[in-house]
Design a protein around this motif. Structure first.
Motif, PDB file in Angstrom:
ATOM      1  N   ALA A  36      43.744  39.124  10.297  1.00  0.00           N
ATOM      2  CA  ALA A  36      44.023  38.272   9.294  1.00  0.00           C
ATOM      3  C   ALA A  36      45.423  37.353   9.763  1.00  0.00           C
ATOM      4  CB  ALA A  36      44.796  39.289   8.082  1.00  0.00           C
ATOM      5  N   ALA A  37      46.097  37.980  10.566  1.00  0.00           N
ATOM      6  CA  ALA A  37      47.346  36.676  10.802  1.00  0.00           C
ATOM      7  C   ALA A  37      46.666  35.883  11.661  1.00  0.00           C
ATOM      8  CB  ALA A  37      48.501  37.742  11.613  1.00  0.00           C
ATOM      9  N   ALA A  38      45.942  36.396  12.560  1.00  0.00           N
ATOM     10  CA  ALA A  38      45.314  34.950  13.563  1.00  0.00           C
ATOM     11  C   ALA A  38      44.339  34.239  12.801  1.00  0.00           C
ATOM     12  CB  ALA A  38      44.900  35.888  14.701  1.00  0.00           C
ATOM     13  N   GLY A  39      43.577  34.926  11.787  1.00  0.00           N
ATOM     14  CA  GLY A  39      42.635  34.060  11.008  1.00  0.00           C
ATOM     15  C   GLY A  39      41.308  34.189  11.698  1.00  0.00           C
ATOM     16  N   ILE A  40      40.963  35.286  12.573  1.00  0.00           N
ATOM     17  CA  ILE A  40      39.753  35.283  13.294  1.00  0.00           C
ATOM     18  C   ILE A  40      39.090  36.427  12.794  1.00  0.00           C
ATOM     19  CG2 ILE A  40      40.663  34.100  15.271  1.00  0.00           C
ATOM     20  CD1 ILE A  40      40.378  36.700  16.609  1.00  0.00           C
ATOM     21  N   LEU A  90      43.366  33.493  21.001  1.00  0.00           N
ATOM     22  CA  LEU A  90      41.869  33.052  20.835  1.00  0.00           C
ATOM     23  C   LEU A  90      42.049  32.159  19.652  1.00  0.00           C
ATOM     24  CD1 LEU A  90      38.785  33.251  21.275  1.00  0.00           C
ATOM     25  CD2 LEU A  90      38.791  35.344  19.521  1.00  0.00           C
ATOM     26  N   ALA A  91      42.854  32.450  18.620  1.00  0.00           N
ATOM     27  CA  ALA A  91      43.020  31.379  17.462  1.00  0.00           C
ATOM     28  C   ALA A  91      43.618  29.895  18.137  1.00  0.00           C
ATOM     29  CB  ALA A  91      43.814  32.012  16.498  1.00  0.00           C
ATOM     30  N   ASP A  92      44.558  30.247  19.027  1.00  0.00           N
ATOM     31  CA  ASP A  92      45.263  28.996  19.392  1.00  0.00           C
ATOM     32  C   ASP A  92      44.158  27.982  20.276  1.00  0.00           C
ATOM     33  OD1 ASP A  92      47.516  27.576  20.198  1.00  0.00           O
ATOM     34  OD2 ASP A  92      47.250  28.227  22.246  1.00  0.00           O
ATOM     35  N   TRP A  93      43.208  29.015  21.337  1.00  0.00           N
ATOM     36  CA  TRP A  93      41.954  28.083  21.688  1.00  0.00           C
ATOM     37  C   TRP A  93      41.364  27.308  20.968  1.00  0.00           C
ATOM     38  CZ3 TRP A  93      40.647  32.775  25.497  1.00  0.00           C
ATOM     39  CH2 TRP A  93      41.378  32.750  26.563  1.00  0.00           C
ATOM     40  N   LEU A 129      35.351  46.645   9.839  1.00  0.00           N
ATOM     41  CA  LEU A 129      36.107  45.237  10.181  1.00  0.00           C
ATOM     42  C   LEU A 129      35.181  44.282  10.830  1.00  0.00           C
ATOM     43  CD1 LEU A 129      39.811  46.541  10.783  1.00  0.00           C
ATOM     44  CD2 LEU A 129      38.843  45.671   8.641  1.00  0.00           C
ATOM     45  N   ASP A 130      34.201  45.029  11.364  1.00  0.00           N
ATOM     46  CA  ASP A 130      33.301  44.367  12.024  1.00  0.00           C
ATOM     47  C   ASP A 130      33.520  44.189  13.565  1.00  0.00           C
ATOM     48  OD1 ASP A 130      30.705  43.556  11.390  1.00  0.00           O
ATOM     49  OD2 ASP A 130      31.263  41.421  10.701  1.00  0.00           O
ATOM     50  N   VAL A 131      34.609  44.871  14.109  1.00  0.00           N
ATOM     51  CA  VAL A 131      34.939  44.873  15.401  1.00  0.00           C
ATOM     52  C   VAL A 131      34.051  45.642  16.404  1.00  0.00           C
ATOM     53  CG1 VAL A 131      36.682  45.887  16.926  1.00  0.00           C
ATOM     54  CG2 VAL A 131      37.332  44.909  14.395  1.00  0.00           C
ATOM     55  N   ARG A 132      33.868  45.109  17.700  1.00  0.00           N
ATOM     56  CA  ARG A 132      33.192  45.782  18.487  1.00  0.00           C
ATOM     57  C   ARG A 132      33.681  46.908  19.157  1.00  0.00           C
ATOM     58  NH1 ARG A 132      29.543  43.026  22.942  1.00  0.00           N
ATOM     59  NH2 ARG A 132      31.427  42.219  23.480  1.00  0.00           N
ATOM     60  N   ILE A 133      33.010  48.054  19.611  1.00  0.00           N
ATOM     61  CA  ILE A 133      33.695  49.031  20.347  1.00  0.00           C
ATOM     62  C   ILE A 133      33.209  49.344  21.650  1.00  0.00           C
ATOM     63  CG2 ILE A 133      34.400  51.547  20.164  1.00  0.00           C
ATOM     64  CD1 ILE A 133      35.604  50.170  17.642  1.00  0.00           C
ATOM     65  N   ALA A 134      34.012  49.192  22.611  1.00  0.00           N
ATOM     66  CA  ALA A 134      33.459  49.531  23.905  1.00  0.00           C
ATOM     67  C   ALA A 134      34.286  50.787  24.782  1.00  0.00           C
ATOM     68  CB  ALA A 134      34.001  48.274  24.927  1.00  0.00           C
ATOM     69  N   LEU A 189      35.339  28.708  19.183  1.00  0.00           N
ATOM     70  CA  LEU A 189      34.598  28.902  20.513  1.00  0.00           C
ATOM     71  C   LEU A 189      33.711  30.430  20.517  1.00  0.00           C
ATOM     72  CD1 LEU A 189      37.946  28.480  22.512  1.00  0.00           C
ATOM     73  CD2 LEU A 189      35.923  27.072  22.410  1.00  0.00           C
ATOM     74  N   PRO A 190      32.661  30.238  20.976  1.00  0.00           N
ATOM     75  CA  PRO A 190      31.821  31.399  21.030  1.00  0.00           C
ATOM     76  C   PRO A 190      32.250  32.413  22.090  1.00  0.00           C
ATOM     77  CG  PRO A 190      30.820  29.461  22.432  1.00  0.00           C
ATOM     78  CD  PRO A 190      32.106  29.129  21.829  1.00  0.00           C
ATOM     79  N   LEU A 191      33.388  32.801  21.751  1.00  0.00           N
ATOM     80  CA  LEU A 191      34.071  33.725  22.805  1.00  0.00           C
ATOM     81  C   LEU A 191      34.595  34.990  21.851  1.00  0.00           C
ATOM     82  CD1 LEU A 191      36.353  31.438  24.707  1.00  0.00           C
ATOM     83  CD2 LEU A 191      34.580  32.641  25.671  1.00  0.00           C
ATOM     84  N   ASN A 192      34.455  36.134  22.789  1.00  0.00           N
ATOM     85  CA  ASN A 192      34.940  37.368  22.467  1.00  0.00           C
ATOM     86  C   ASN A 192      36.174  37.782  23.205  1.00  0.00           C
ATOM     87  OD1 ASN A 192      34.857  40.534  22.196  1.00  0.00           O
ATOM     88  ND2 ASN A 192      33.426  40.085  20.615  1.00  0.00           N
ATOM     89  N   ILE A 193      36.996  38.564  22.473  1.00  0.00           N
ATOM     90  CA  ILE A 193      38.272  38.830  23.240  1.00  0.00           C
ATOM     91  C   ILE A 193      38.371  40.420  23.307  1.00  0.00           C
ATOM     92  CG2 ILE A 193      40.202  39.144  21.438  1.00  0.00           C
ATOM     93  CD1 ILE A 193      40.683  36.800  24.437  1.00  0.00           C
TER      94      ILE A 193
END
Ligand code: C2E
Ligand code: MG
Ligand code: MG
Length: 589
Positions: A448-452, A410-413, A483-488, A421-425
């Protein structure tokens, strides 16, 4: 000794008045006595039974012996004869026979271990015959020595029999069972299908142990073993092979039918209840059978085969016979595990990305990252390798890799398009990771490593994870939310999530399992379930994704029912990162 000599009639005469010949004889007799005393002294000084044997005219006799020899040989020269033929231990039997051969033979020494030949209460010895240097004019002599090994042999024997016995039931143990099976396999007369091994497992034994205590458990095992014995023929061998598992080695006259009949008999003797203190309990068993064939290498392998069949017997409730294909499946799983380990370590796995689409607008809201493994030119499905990874623990590494790799993509995109990008992974999380790994640390590290930011990541957890360890899951999910992560919740509808956990866990999204979605238009029940899940989600303030949408009609129907997102082959299969970005760019240009 000095003797004064004078000459009488031309002969030298000693002080005692003896002539030369007589002096020589007297000297020889004196020397003989000295030697005898010396020999006796040597023998008496030895810590082992010893005798000197003289052989004159092919006739051996005992010249001298020590007290230990007299004791061991039960012989006394004052009562008996010195002839070997009269000494009980040397007369016949294993020692006497070999002594006869040694005397006639050319060897100068010979040593062996043997018994005194008595069938009961016999003693064990290390015996040594050693010829002594021949002296001119003297008869042949040899030394016979015996070390009593009885105590040592008996200790070894009792240690061994203890080693081969199960102390609780008194039955042979696994070691002894294996020895017996190995002996059958090694017999040159052995033919395929003459023998079978049965593995018998007492069902619900651990429950009894837990509820009534170990003493009652022991009593039950003993009674169970007795019942088994009563169902077997005297020639069958019964052993306790592990805690509540017993092994039977039996000869077959009419093939496997014999083994199945024995299994029937065992089941019959178990129908009567067992008395344990004041209680009556019913005990059942599961039985797996395996034939001994020349293709099996060892007793361990036969027992393992019977245990495969046993596993199936536990599931089916009926006695099962081992089929060789089962072992192949296990071998494949094992080699898969080894190869998967290599694949993970050498980063040979890839991630494929499947779009998640907002049903009302058709907008791509994100991608689910799915692991892919191309091995020796063949694509192995995650449905096959994820369970292998879970069973072997490799999923911890695999899961961390997927997290890192998905967030990096995602960071690369972002980097390549120069925008956020308005994208969620979405990344899948196995219950094994939750229970064994520091998932929160891993997620924080990957972000942290990806910076997202955490709001761009969704973690998909299957229902079974929640059932597995609800408290740990709750703690982990709550920490992830920080951490603000979404859970499915993945594959929703296939597990047994309780309403309570749905309400208390911080779940943002339910993914409706594709098994309900696929047949929804034709099948009334599936449609009812999808409807129920959608209204449940709405009531709990959760979003919804329908999995496995393959047709336009389904997408439409789901949208109308209020489902928010859809995923399926209608939009796209999972694709390489490069193609996924192009896919998004094409639809959002
Ligand atoms: P899942 O998480 O439920 O992923 C959805 C699965 O449904 C994927 O299978 C996907 O290719 C398939 N699918 C999507 N749309 C359709 C459709 O329209 N029709 C049909 N027939 N199938 C569709 P896939 O990739 O074979 O993955 C299978 C399962 O393996 C995943 O189910 C997930 O539970 C697991 N998995 C995959 N990658 C990972 C991973 O990195 N970690 C963990 N823990 N599990 C993973
Ligand atoms: Mg998933
Ligand atoms: Mg799913």
């Amino acid at each position: 000794m000095q003797t004064a000599a004078k000459r009488v009639d031309g002969k030298t005469v000693s002080a005692a008045g003896l002539d030369d010949e007589e002096v020589a004889l007297a000297a020889a007799a004196q020397l003989g006595t000295i030697l005898e005393t010396v020999r006796q002294g040597y023998l008496d000084a030895l810590p082992i039974a010893a005798a000197m044997i003289t052989i004159e005219d092919e006739e051996p006799f005992i010249e001298c012996a020590n007290d230990l020899f007299r004791l061991v040989a039960e012989w006394d020269e004052r009562i008996g004869d010195r002839a070997i033929a009269r000494v009980p231990i040397l007369r016949a039997g294993p020692i006497g026979n070999r002594l006869g051969v040694f005397i006639k033979g050319p060897d100068s020494a010979y040593q062996f271990d043997t018994t005194d030949g008595r069938p009961i209460g016999g003693r064990h010895f290390t015996v040594r015959f050693a010829g002594l240097k021949k002296v001119e004019g003297q008869p042949r002599r040899m030394l016979l020595s015996m070390i009593d090994k009885t105590a040592q042999v008996e200790t070894e024997r009792s240690l061994r029999s203890e080693m081969l016995r199960d102390t609780l039931t008194g039955l042979p143990n696994r070691l002894s069972f294996n020895e017996k099976v190995d002996a059958v396999l090694a017999d040159p007369n052995f033919r395929d299908g003459q023998y079978a091994v049965l593995a018998v497992d007492m069902t619900r034994f651990s429950r009894v142990n837990e509820c009534m205590g170990a003493m009652a458990g022991d009593e039950l095992l003993i009674t169970f073993a007795r019942r088994l014995v009563s169902a077997l023929r005297p020639t069958d061998m019964l052993a306790r092979t592990s805690g509540d598992e017993f092994g039977i080695l039996m000869r077959l006259n009419r093939g496997m039918a014999d083994a199945l009949r024995a299994a029937e008999r065992i089941k019959t003797v178990l129908t009567l209840p067992f008395r344990l203190s004041d209680l009556e309990i019913r005990v059942d068993c599961a039985i797996g059978c395996a034939a001994l064939t020349s293709s099996v290498a060892s007793a361990d392998e036969v027992l393992r085969n019977a245990q495969f069949a046993l596993k199936r017997a536990k599931r089916s409730g009926t006695t099962q016979v081992y089929e060789p294909v089962e072992a192949q499946a296990v071998r494949r799983q094992f080699s898969l595990e080894t190869e998967l380990r290599v694949a993970i370590e050498s980063e040979a796995l890839t991630l494929a990305f499947q779009p998640l689409v907002e049903l009302s607008s058709g907008r791509v809201s994100g991608f689910e990252a799915l692991a892919r493994w191309e091995h020796e030119g063949q694509v192995i499905s995650p449905a096959e390798f994820i369970p292998v990874a879970e069973e072997s623990g490799l999923i911890v590494q695999l899961g961390r890799w997927a997290l890192d790799h998905a967030t990096q993509t995602l960071a690369d995109w972002d980097r390549r398009t120069g925008t956020r990008l308005p994208l969620n992974i979405s990344v899948n999380l196995s219950f094994i990771q939750v229970s064994r790994d520091d998932v929160v640390g891993a997620v924080a590290g990957a972000l942290a490593a990806a910076g997202i930011t955490g709001d761009r990541l969704t973690l998909e957890l299957t229902e079974s994870a929640v059932a597995h360890d609800p408290e740990k899951v709750a703690r982990t999910l709550n920490a992830l939310k920080r951490l603000d992560v979404r859970i499915a919740m993945d594959d929703f509808g296939t597990g047994y999530t309780s309403m309570a956990s749905l309400q208390t866990l911080p779940i943002d999204l339910l993914k409706i399992d594709q098994s309900f979605v696929t047949g929804m238009l034709e099948d009334h029940d599936s449609r009812a379930i999808v409807r129920a899940i959608l209204s449940l989600a709405a009531a709990l303030g959760m979003q919804t994704t329908a999995e496995g949408i393959e047709t336009e009609a389904l997408a439409l129907a789901l949208g109308e029912l209020g489902c928010i997102y859809g995923q399926g082959f209608l939009y796209s299969q999972a694709m390489p990162a490069e193609d996924a970005l192009t896919y998004w760019l094409d639809r959002n240009a």
